[in-house]
Design a protein around this motif. Structure first.
Motif, PDB file in Angstrom:
ATOM      1  N   PRO A  32      46.197  25.816  80.188  1.00  0.00           N
ATOM      2  CA  PRO A  32      45.313  26.428  80.285  1.00  0.00           C
ATOM      3  C   PRO A  32      44.493  27.673  80.830  1.00  0.00           C
ATOM      4  O   PRO A  32      44.022  28.037  80.429  1.00  0.00           O
ATOM      5  N   GLN A  33      44.147  27.776  81.378  1.00  0.00           N
ATOM      6  CA  GLN A  33      44.281  28.678  82.896  1.00  0.00           C
ATOM      7  C   GLN A  33      44.460  29.684  83.294  1.00  0.00           C
ATOM      8  O   GLN A  33      43.949  30.351  83.518  1.00  0.00           O
ATOM      9  N   VAL A  34      46.132  29.398  82.511  1.00  0.00           N
ATOM     10  CA  VAL A  34      47.022  30.699  82.597  1.00  0.00           C
ATOM     11  C   VAL A  34      45.730  31.988  81.820  1.00  0.00           C
ATOM     12  O   VAL A  34      45.679  32.927  81.255  1.00  0.00           O
ATOM     13  N   TRP A  35      44.943  30.929  80.535  1.00  0.00           N
ATOM     14  CA  TRP A  35      44.712  31.919  79.217  1.00  0.00           C
ATOM     15  C   TRP A  35      42.832  32.151  79.687  1.00  0.00           C
ATOM     16  O   TRP A  35      42.253  32.813  78.366  1.00  0.00           O
ATOM     17  N   ARG A  36      42.314  32.251  80.603  1.00  0.00           N
ATOM     18  CA  ARG A  36      41.365  31.724  80.635  1.00  0.00           C
ATOM     19  C   ARG A  36      40.356  33.297  80.806  1.00  0.00           C
ATOM     20  O   ARG A  36      39.849  33.661  79.956  1.00  0.00           O
ATOM     21  N   TRP A  37      41.210  34.691  81.310  1.00  0.00           N
ATOM     22  CA  TRP A  37      41.170  35.723  81.216  1.00  0.00           C
ATOM     23  C   TRP A  37      41.497  36.731  79.934  1.00  0.00           C
ATOM     24  O   TRP A  37      41.433  37.635  80.064  1.00  0.00           O
ATOM     25  N   VAL A  38      42.600  36.220  79.404  1.00  0.00           N
ATOM     26  CA  VAL A  38      43.414  36.744  78.693  1.00  0.00           C
ATOM     27  C   VAL A  38      42.773  36.675  76.825  1.00  0.00           C
ATOM     28  O   VAL A  38      42.574  35.854  77.056  1.00  0.00           O
ATOM     29  N   LEU A  39      43.051  37.794  76.316  1.00  0.00           N
ATOM     30  CA  LEU A  39      42.478  37.942  75.249  1.00  0.00           C
ATOM     31  C   LEU A  39      42.567  36.577  73.919  1.00  0.00           C
ATOM     32  O   LEU A  39      41.997  36.636  73.551  1.00  0.00           O
ATOM     33  N   MET A  40      43.696  36.318  74.120  1.00  0.00           N
ATOM     34  CA  MET A  40      44.067  35.485  73.178  1.00  0.00           C
ATOM     35  C   MET A  40      45.768  34.312  73.607  1.00  0.00           C
ATOM     36  O   MET A  40      46.451  34.990  73.933  1.00  0.00           O
ATOM     37  N   ASN A  41      45.627  32.847  73.254  1.00  0.00           N
ATOM     38  CA  ASN A  41      46.023  31.856  74.400  1.00  0.00           C
ATOM     39  C   ASN A  41      47.911  32.014  72.970  1.00  0.00           C
ATOM     40  O   ASN A  41      47.558  31.393  71.967  1.00  0.00           O
ATOM     41  N   TYR A  42      48.622  33.114  72.378  1.00  0.00           N
ATOM     42  CA  TYR A  42      49.181  33.314  71.773  1.00  0.00           C
ATOM     43  C   TYR A  42      51.106  32.006  71.771  1.00  0.00           C
ATOM     44  O   TYR A  42      51.659  31.885  71.129  1.00  0.00           O
ATOM     45  N   THR A  43      50.446  31.030  73.530  1.00  0.00           N
ATOM     46  CA  THR A  43      51.960  30.336  73.260  1.00  0.00           C
ATOM     47  C   THR A  43      51.180  28.754  72.769  1.00  0.00           C
ATOM     48  O   THR A  43      51.683  27.820  72.676  1.00  0.00           O
ATOM     49  N   ARG A  44      49.747  29.030  72.248  1.00  0.00           N
ATOM     50  CA  ARG A  44      48.774  27.829  71.465  1.00  0.00           C
ATOM     51  C   ARG A  44      50.278  26.766  71.272  1.00  0.00           C
ATOM     52  O   ARG A  44      50.123  25.693  71.418  1.00  0.00           O
ATOM     53  N   THR A  45      50.396  27.706  69.936  1.00  0.00           N
ATOM     54  CA  THR A  45      51.031  26.749  68.702  1.00  0.00           C
ATOM     55  C   THR A  45      53.172  27.628  68.710  1.00  0.00           C
ATOM     56  O   THR A  45      52.665  28.784  69.005  1.00  0.00           O
ATOM     57  N   THR A  46      54.025  26.802  68.285  1.00  0.00           N
ATOM     58  CA  THR A  46      55.107  27.935  68.116  1.00  0.00           C
ATOM     59  C   THR A  46      54.959  28.633  66.867  1.00  0.00           C
ATOM     60  O   THR A  46      55.726  29.566  66.620  1.00  0.00           O
ATOM     61  N   GLU A  47      53.836  28.565  65.636  1.00  0.00           N
ATOM     62  CA  GLU A  47      53.350  29.175  64.771  1.00  0.00           C
ATOM     63  C   GLU A  47      53.198  30.566  65.264  1.00  0.00           C
ATOM     64  O   GLU A  47      53.118  31.439  65.232  1.00  0.00           O
ATOM     65  N   THR A  48      51.892  30.562  66.343  1.00  0.00           N
ATOM     66  CA  THR A  48      51.023  31.382  66.815  1.00  0.00           C
ATOM     67  C   THR A  48      51.928  32.087  67.594  1.00  0.00           C
ATOM     68  O   THR A  48      52.529  33.471  67.766  1.00  0.00           O
ATOM     69  N   LEU A  49      52.624  31.715  68.722  1.00  0.00           N
ATOM     70  CA  LEU A  49      53.686  32.492  69.605  1.00  0.00           C
ATOM     71  C   LEU A  49      54.142  33.560  68.531  1.00  0.00           C
ATOM     72  O   LEU A  49      54.861  34.398  68.706  1.00  0.00           O
ATOM     73  N   TYR A  50      55.532  32.743  66.971  1.00  0.00           N
ATOM     74  CA  TYR A  50      56.243  33.504  66.633  1.00  0.00           C
ATOM     75  C   TYR A  50      55.711  34.575  66.250  1.00  0.00           C
ATOM     76  O   TYR A  50      56.004  35.639  65.580  1.00  0.00           O
ATOM     77  N   ASP A  51      53.981  34.362  65.551  1.00  0.00           N
ATOM     78  CA  ASP A  51      53.048  35.690  64.958  1.00  0.00           C
ATOM     79  C   ASP A  51      52.888  36.517  66.026  1.00  0.00           C
ATOM     80  O   ASP A  51      53.592  37.996  65.672  1.00  0.00           O
ATOM     81  N   TRP A  52      52.976  35.784  66.751  1.00  0.00           N
ATOM     82  CA  TRP A  52      52.573  37.105  68.370  1.00  0.00           C
ATOM     83  C   TRP A  52      53.505  37.857  68.219  1.00  0.00           C
ATOM     84  O   TRP A  52      53.526  38.943  68.632  1.00  0.00           O
ATOM     85  N   PHE A  53      55.176  37.308  68.681  1.00  0.00           N
ATOM     86  CA  PHE A  53      56.187  38.036  68.474  1.00  0.00           C
ATOM     87  C   PHE A  53      56.350  38.829  67.771  1.00  0.00           C
ATOM     88  O   PHE A  53      56.554  40.092  68.369  1.00  0.00           O
TER      89      PHE A  53
END
Length: 191
Positions: A32-53
């Motif tokens: 979770p520390q990777v995402w502290r300053w990033v606007l969105m954690n797009y690796t949170r779920t497989t669906e979120t990652l694919y949608d981001w991709f």
């Protein structure tokens, strides 16, 4: 014009992001520390990652190319970065939206990846300006950008709305073409 080319040093490969990189990207983004300053954690779920991709990483290939960052020694995807907001009229672009796995932060990965992107920007695309932006309070990122040789330009207040509804003040940096030769030598000394 941006192209889907692979770039590499002796330690890092930047490959244009494809669906074969998504599993490795998901693993790289688990802390979770990777995402502290990033606007969105797009690796949170497989669906979120694919949608981001599909909807973000593939957005307008004339203005951006997203890269998987691959560590040559382990052959693992350790993050992602991009060159984006290509403005061909003004010969400028931005480098960013970078995340690097917690295990590879403060290592050689970022220096190698940014060197490759800067070399591509100045020597292949012929840009005259490359910008870097980060959260005003993200001191780690600000220091990393400054170590590249980028010049601090100032703070842009309430520049971006965050997912929680608050606004981000953005620290702005740049490198221009006249600086590139000296910065290139400095970075090559670190590689």
């Amino acid at each position: 014009m941006l192209t889907q080319q692979t770039h590499q040093t002796n330690k890092v490969i930047l490959e244009p992001l494809r669906d074969i990189h998504l599993k490795g990207l998901s693993l790289a983004g688990q802390d979770p520390q990777v995402w502290r300053w990033v606007l969105m954690n797009y690796t949170r779920t497989t669906e979120t990652l694919y949608d981001w991709f599909i909807n973000t990483a593939q957005f307008n290939p004339t203005e951006q190319v997203v890269f998987a960052i691959i560590d040559k020694a382990s052959k693992h995807v350790v993050g992602t970065t991009r060159i984006f907001r290509l403005d061909s009229q003004n010969d400028s672009a931005e480098i960013g939206h970078t995340f690097i796995s917690k295990n590879f932060q403060r290592s050689y990965i970022n220096t190698h990846a940014k060197y490759l992107l800067l070399r591509y920007a100045f020597e292949t695309l012929g840009l005259v300006r490359v910008a870097f932006n980060t959260h005003e309070k993200n001191i780690t990122s600000r220091n990393a950008i400054a170590r590249l040789g980028a010049r601090f330009e100032g703070i842009s207040y309430k520049d971006r709305r965050l997912t929680d509804g608050s606004y981000r003040n953005t620290a702005k940096f740049s490198i221009i073409d006249e600086q590139w030769a000296a910065i290139k030598l400095q970075l090559e000394g670190k590689l």
